[in-house]
Design a protein around this motif. Structure first.
Motif, PDB file in Angstrom:
ATOM      1  N   VAL A 279       0.869  -1.185   0.000  1.00  0.00           N
ATOM      2  CA  VAL A 279       0.000   0.000   0.000  1.00  0.00           C
ATOM      3  C   VAL A 279       0.908   1.237   0.000  1.00  0.00           C
ATOM      4  O   VAL A 279       1.829   1.335   0.821  1.00  0.00           O
ATOM      5  N   ARG A 280       0.639   2.172  -0.914  1.00  0.00           N
ATOM      6  CA  ARG A 280       1.454   3.382  -1.030  1.00  0.00           C
ATOM      7  C   ARG A 280       0.563   4.625  -0.903  1.00  0.00           C
ATOM      8  O   ARG A 280      -0.484   4.721  -1.545  1.00  0.00           O
ATOM      9  N   ILE A 281       0.972   5.559  -0.072  1.00  0.00           N
ATOM     10  CA  ILE A 281       0.236   6.813   0.094  1.00  0.00           C
ATOM     11  C   ILE A 281       0.555   7.729  -1.089  1.00  0.00           C
ATOM     12  O   ILE A 281       1.724   7.961  -1.408  1.00  0.00           O
ATOM     13  N   ASP A 282      -0.481   8.235  -1.735  1.00  0.00           N
ATOM     14  CA  ASP A 282      -0.290   9.060  -2.930  1.00  0.00           C
ATOM     15  C   ASP A 282      -0.436  10.558  -2.657  1.00  0.00           C
ATOM     16  O   ASP A 282      -0.139  11.382  -3.534  1.00  0.00           O
ATOM     17  N   LYS A 283      -0.881  10.925  -1.446  1.00  0.00           N
ATOM     18  CA  LYS A 283      -1.103  12.336  -1.156  1.00  0.00           C
ATOM     19  C   LYS A 283      -0.940  12.560   0.341  1.00  0.00           C
ATOM     20  O   LYS A 283      -1.385  11.748   1.150  1.00  0.00           O
ATOM     21  N   ASP A 284      -0.280  13.638   0.714  1.00  0.00           N
ATOM     22  CA  ASP A 284      -0.130  13.962   2.135  1.00  0.00           C
ATOM     23  C   ASP A 284      -1.503  14.012   2.799  1.00  0.00           C
ATOM     24  O   ASP A 284      -2.475  14.515   2.215  1.00  0.00           O
ATOM     25  N   GLY A 285      -1.566  13.483   4.033  1.00  0.00           N
ATOM     26  CA  GLY A 285      -2.848  13.474   4.712  1.00  0.00           C
ATOM     27  C   GLY A 285      -2.697  13.259   6.206  1.00  0.00           C
ATOM     28  O   GLY A 285      -1.579  13.163   6.737  1.00  0.00           O
ATOM     29  N   ASP A 286      -3.818  13.192   6.884  1.00  0.00           N
ATOM     30  CA  ASP A 286      -3.857  13.004   8.332  1.00  0.00           C
ATOM     31  C   ASP A 286      -4.924  11.948   8.622  1.00  0.00           C
ATOM     32  O   ASP A 286      -6.079  12.099   8.200  1.00  0.00           O
ATOM     33  N   VAL A 287      -4.540  10.884   9.334  1.00  0.00           N
ATOM     34  CA  VAL A 287      -5.493   9.799   9.586  1.00  0.00           C
ATOM     35  C   VAL A 287      -6.599  10.232  10.538  1.00  0.00           C
ATOM     36  O   VAL A 287      -7.618   9.563  10.658  1.00  0.00           O
ATOM     37  N   THR A 293      -5.687   9.038   0.298  1.00  0.00           N
ATOM     38  CA  THR A 293      -5.510   8.675  -1.114  1.00  0.00           C
ATOM     39  C   THR A 293      -4.349   7.702  -1.222  1.00  0.00           C
ATOM     40  O   THR A 293      -3.248   7.970  -0.696  1.00  0.00           O
ATOM     41  N   TYR A 294      -4.551   6.582  -1.904  1.00  0.00           N
ATOM     42  CA  TYR A 294      -3.527   5.532  -1.910  1.00  0.00           C
ATOM     43  C   TYR A 294      -3.581   4.702  -3.186  1.00  0.00           C
ATOM     44  O   TYR A 294      -4.548   4.752  -3.960  1.00  0.00           O
ATOM     45  N   SER A 295      -2.505   3.933  -3.408  1.00  0.00           N
ATOM     46  CA  SER A 295      -2.435   2.912  -4.453  1.00  0.00           C
ATOM     47  C   SER A 295      -2.052   1.606  -3.782  1.00  0.00           C
ATOM     48  O   SER A 295      -1.516   1.591  -2.668  1.00  0.00           O
ATOM     49  N   TYR A 296      -2.306   0.496  -4.447  1.00  0.00           N
ATOM     50  CA  TYR A 296      -1.884  -0.796  -3.901  1.00  0.00           C
ATOM     51  C   TYR A 296      -1.364  -1.694  -5.019  1.00  0.00           C
ATOM     52  O   TYR A 296      -1.686  -1.513  -6.195  1.00  0.00           O
ATOM     53  N   SER A 297      -0.512  -2.642  -4.620  1.00  0.00           N
ATOM     54  CA  SER A 297       0.092  -3.577  -5.573  1.00  0.00           C
ATOM     55  C   SER A 297      -0.008  -4.988  -5.022  1.00  0.00           C
ATOM     56  O   SER A 297       0.234  -5.221  -3.828  1.00  0.00           O
ATOM     57  N   LEU A 298      -0.348  -5.923  -5.898  1.00  0.00           N
ATOM     58  CA  LEU A 298      -0.452  -7.331  -5.516  1.00  0.00           C
ATOM     59  C   LEU A 298       0.721  -8.156  -6.032  1.00  0.00           C
ATOM     60  O   LEU A 298       0.763  -9.368  -5.824  1.00  0.00           O
ATOM     61  N   ASP A 299       1.665  -7.500  -6.754  1.00  0.00           N
ATOM     62  CA  ASP A 299       2.789  -8.237  -7.350  1.00  0.00           C
ATOM     63  C   ASP A 299       4.132  -7.608  -6.979  1.00  0.00           C
ATOM     64  O   ASP A 299       5.007  -7.418  -7.823  1.00  0.00           O
ATOM     65  N   ASN A 300       4.257  -7.254  -5.700  1.00  0.00           N
ATOM     66  CA  ASN A 300       5.509  -6.710  -5.154  1.00  0.00           C
ATOM     67  C   ASN A 300       5.955  -5.435  -5.844  1.00  0.00           C
ATOM     68  O   ASN A 300       7.160  -5.177  -6.004  1.00  0.00           O
ATOM     69  N   GLY A 301       4.993  -4.621  -6.279  1.00  0.00           N
ATOM     70  CA  GLY A 301       5.327  -3.315  -6.826  1.00  0.00           C
ATOM     71  C   GLY A 301       5.543  -3.260  -8.320  1.00  0.00           C
ATOM     72  O   GLY A 301       5.852  -2.186  -8.858  1.00  0.00           O
ATOM     73  N   ASN A 308      -7.126   5.388  -5.534  1.00  0.00           N
ATOM     74  CA  ASN A 308      -8.065   4.855  -4.546  1.00  0.00           C
ATOM     75  C   ASN A 308      -8.197   5.851  -3.395  1.00  0.00           C
ATOM     76  O   ASN A 308      -7.206   6.433  -2.943  1.00  0.00           O
ATOM     77  N   VAL A 309      -9.412   6.044  -2.935  1.00  0.00           N
ATOM     78  CA  VAL A 309      -9.666   6.977  -1.850  1.00  0.00           C
ATOM     79  C   VAL A 309     -10.500   6.272  -0.786  1.00  0.00           C
ATOM     80  O   VAL A 309     -11.549   5.684  -1.092  1.00  0.00           O
ATOM     81  N   SER A 310     -10.022   6.314   0.472  1.00  0.00           N
ATOM     82  CA  SER A 310     -10.755   5.671   1.557  1.00  0.00           C
ATOM     83  C   SER A 310     -11.817   6.612   2.100  1.00  0.00           C
ATOM     84  O   SER A 310     -11.631   7.834   2.136  1.00  0.00           O
ATOM     85  N   ALA A 311     -12.926   6.045   2.524  1.00  0.00           N
ATOM     86  CA  ALA A 311     -13.988   6.855   3.110  1.00  0.00           C
ATOM     87  C   ALA A 311     -13.616   7.306   4.518  1.00  0.00           C
ATOM     88  O   ALA A 311     -14.062   8.350   4.993  1.00  0.00           O
ATOM     89  N   ASP A 312     -12.795   6.478   5.192  1.00  0.00           N
ATOM     90  CA  ASP A 312     -12.312   6.833   6.520  1.00  0.00           C
ATOM     91  C   ASP A 312     -10.843   6.434   6.600  1.00  0.00           C
ATOM     92  O   ASP A 312     -10.153   6.446   5.589  1.00  0.00           O
ATOM     93  N   THR A 331       0.081  11.928  10.878  1.00  0.00           N
ATOM     94  CA  THR A 331       0.192  12.309   9.470  1.00  0.00           C
ATOM     95  C   THR A 331       0.821  11.194   8.636  1.00  0.00           C
ATOM     96  O   THR A 331       1.609  10.376   9.134  1.00  0.00           O
ATOM     97  N   VAL A 332       0.434  11.166   7.372  1.00  0.00           N
ATOM     98  CA  VAL A 332       1.057  10.292   6.376  1.00  0.00           C
ATOM     99  C   VAL A 332       1.507  11.177   5.225  1.00  0.00           C
ATOM    100  O   VAL A 332       0.859  12.171   4.898  1.00  0.00           O
ATOM    101  N   SER A 333       2.632  10.810   4.622  1.00  0.00           N
ATOM    102  CA  SER A 333       3.203  11.614   3.544  1.00  0.00           C
ATOM    103  C   SER A 333       3.181  10.850   2.239  1.00  0.00           C
ATOM    104  O   SER A 333       3.204   9.608   2.227  1.00  0.00           O
ATOM    105  N   LYS A 334       3.135  11.596   1.156  1.00  0.00           N
ATOM    106  CA  LYS A 334       3.176  10.983  -0.160  1.00  0.00           C
ATOM    107  C   LYS A 334       4.440  10.138  -0.291  1.00  0.00           C
ATOM    108  O   LYS A 334       5.537  10.585   0.005  1.00  0.00           O
TER     109      LYS A 334
END
Length: 496
Positions: A279-287, A293-301, A308-312, A331-334
């Motif tokens: 799971v990779r954070i694509d935009k600076d944010g605060d939990v 906003t994030y991306s994910y990979s199922l094949d080791n990148g 992808n955007v989480s509702a919470d 906080t989470v960073s890009k």
């Protein structure tokens, strides 16, 4: 038009070679009993033959995998059947030990028999197939279990994590009874212990600042801050150091999350994953104030699913989710990344193009025992359900028998009935996998036979046609050879 002698010779030679080649090809087909030997014989048929040959090799490998899986599972099934028999013996001995008329000496004799059974069960749990442990999960080159010491408490007020470690060795169970109360690590606390079932006792003192009880050949460490009380006939803190089997393999229990980046948020993964999920954070944010906003990979990148955007603060990924919560930071960073890594103890073999079968087992899920979970520092009973933990029930039973504790023995007798049911259920699960492997082998054999028949239809030749073609090619060759010889013998003098 004049035909030269050279032209006559070349034509004769070409015809002779052509007839000879045709006869040689017919001979090879007759010898091999095949209609198609090279692609030029029948390109379409040769394409089908190549596909069938590939399918044949694949099917043969599946059959080998199935036979290997059947051998692993059959061995495991045999071990569990023997274990079921051993449990029957343990129940009989436990019921004898629970009899009120038995003396302490007679119970110690039963304890020796139970220790012998424990040793046999240890050998069974460390069973190997081809040098590989079948009950240690992925740790195939290690024993699934090792014998060690653990402690049982009869004090219901003593927390389950009070015992930090039990070290050393002892051929008999050690009965420990506190003769004064206090807080471990703060107060001076006195205790006594016996290694011969209560015949003789030795005294000891737990000094302030210490958490280690000296028990002669063994020692027991209590968690600092643990409150203990004086043991009397009506209750108090009592511990029994007795044998235990510790599981050294791996498990399928937990999900680990590895963080990469500067973020200090807490993480928790839920769900079922067969491999790592990135799971990779694509935009600076605060939990604390989603969305994330994030991306994910199922094949080791290698590839990523973006936007992808989480509702919470719960990040959804295939198989489950990753929850981010405030920790040392919020906080989470890009660019921050998280790896959801499952504990995968299963060893699977492919039995068809779309199916696989698990051939190994996680020993603690079958036999129980104590286990140090990933990230933990000391072993605990696993599973913690007493009705599913054969090795811990047996270990506690040995401790109660050797310390002449009739009440504890009675509790173990009741547990053994449930434990027996648990082992039988696990044996049935392995039996179901064996049946599945047997069915897959039958299907693979049918597919192999059908494939062989198809290859035969594509490349095998009719014997009558082969013989006819061979005879025909021989006649043609002989005719061409005779004609060529006659032509070569012709000269002007032949017409004189």
């Amino acid at each position: 038009m004049r035909i030269s002698t050279n032209q006559i010779f070349n034509m004769s030679l070409n015809n002779l070679n052509s007839a000879m080649t045709r006869m040689a090809e017919a001979s090879m087909r007759n010898s091999a009993q095949k209609r198609v030997l090279v692609p030029s014989d029948d390109p379409a048929a040769m394409g089908g033959i190549i596909n069938c040959r590939s399918f044949e090799l694949e099917t043969e490998q599946f059959i080998k995998n199935i036979k290997t899986a059947s051998s692993w599972l059959s061995l495991a099934d045999g071990v569990l059947q023997q274990t079921s028999t051993d449990i029957g013996r343990i129940k009989t001995l436990a019921e004898q030990a629970a009899t009120g008329t038995l003396t302490a000496e007679q119970r110690r004799s039963i304890g020796e028999n139970l220790r012998g059974i424990l040793g046999n069960l240890l050998n069974k749990a460390n069973t190997e197939f081809g040098g590989k442990s079948i009950f240690a999960g992925h740790k195939l080159d290690e024993n699934a279990y090792e014998q060690t010491l653990h402690a049982t408490t009869t004090d219901p007020n003593l927390p389950g994590d009070s015992v930090v470690a039990v070290k050393g060795a002892s051929e008999t169970s050690i009965d420990i009874r506190f003769t004064s109360g206090g807080t471990v690590g703060t107060d001076a606390i006195t205790y006594k212990y016996s290694s011969d079932g209560g015949k003789t006792w030795k005294n000891g003192t737990l000094a302030p600042g210490s958490n280690k009880l000296d028990l002669g050949p063994a020692s027991l460490e209590l968690k600092t801050g643990t409150a203990v009380t004086e043991h009397t006939d009506t209750g108090g803190t009592r511990l029994i150091v007795r044998p235990a089997l510790e599981y050294k393999g791996d498990d399928n229990d937990d999900l680990n999350v590895i963080k990469y980046g500067t973020t200090q948020v807490d993480t928790k993964a839920d769900g079922h994953f067969n491999s790592d999920v990135l799971v990779r954070i694509d935009k600076d944010g605060d939990v604390s104030s989603p969305p994330v906003t994030y991306s994910y990979s199922l094949d080791n990148g290698n590839t990523w699913v973006h936007s992808n955007v989480s509702a919470d603060n719960r990040i959804e990924v295939p198989g489950g989710s990753l929850t981010l919560s405030p920790g040392a930071g919020t906080t989470v960073s890009k660019g921050d990344q998280f790896v959801i890594r499952p504990n995968t103890a299963d060893l699977r073999l492919d039995i068809s193009q779309s199916q696989s079968i698990r051939v190994n087992n996680v020993g603690k899920d079958l036999f129980g025992g104590i286990y140090t979970k990933p990230g933990a520092t000391n072993p605990t009973p696993s599973p913690d359900d007493k009705n599913s933990n054969l090795f811990e029930t047996l270990g506690r039973l040995i401790g109660f028998v050797e310390t002449n504790d009739k009440k504890g023995i009675g509790e173990c007798v009741a547990e053994l009935k449930k434990v027996h049911e648990h082992v039988e259920m696990k044996a049935a699960e392995i039996g179901a996998r064996m049946n599945r492997a047997a069915s897959a082998e039958k299907l693979a054999e049918i597919r192999k036979d059908n494939n062989t028949a198809l290859i035969s239809r594509l490349e095998d030749a009719d014997l009558g046609e082969l013989l006819s073609e061979l005879n025909q090619s021989k006649l043609i060759y002989e005719a061409v050879a005779r004609s060529s010889r006659m032509i070569s013998e012709m000269s002007f003098l032949s017409f004189m």
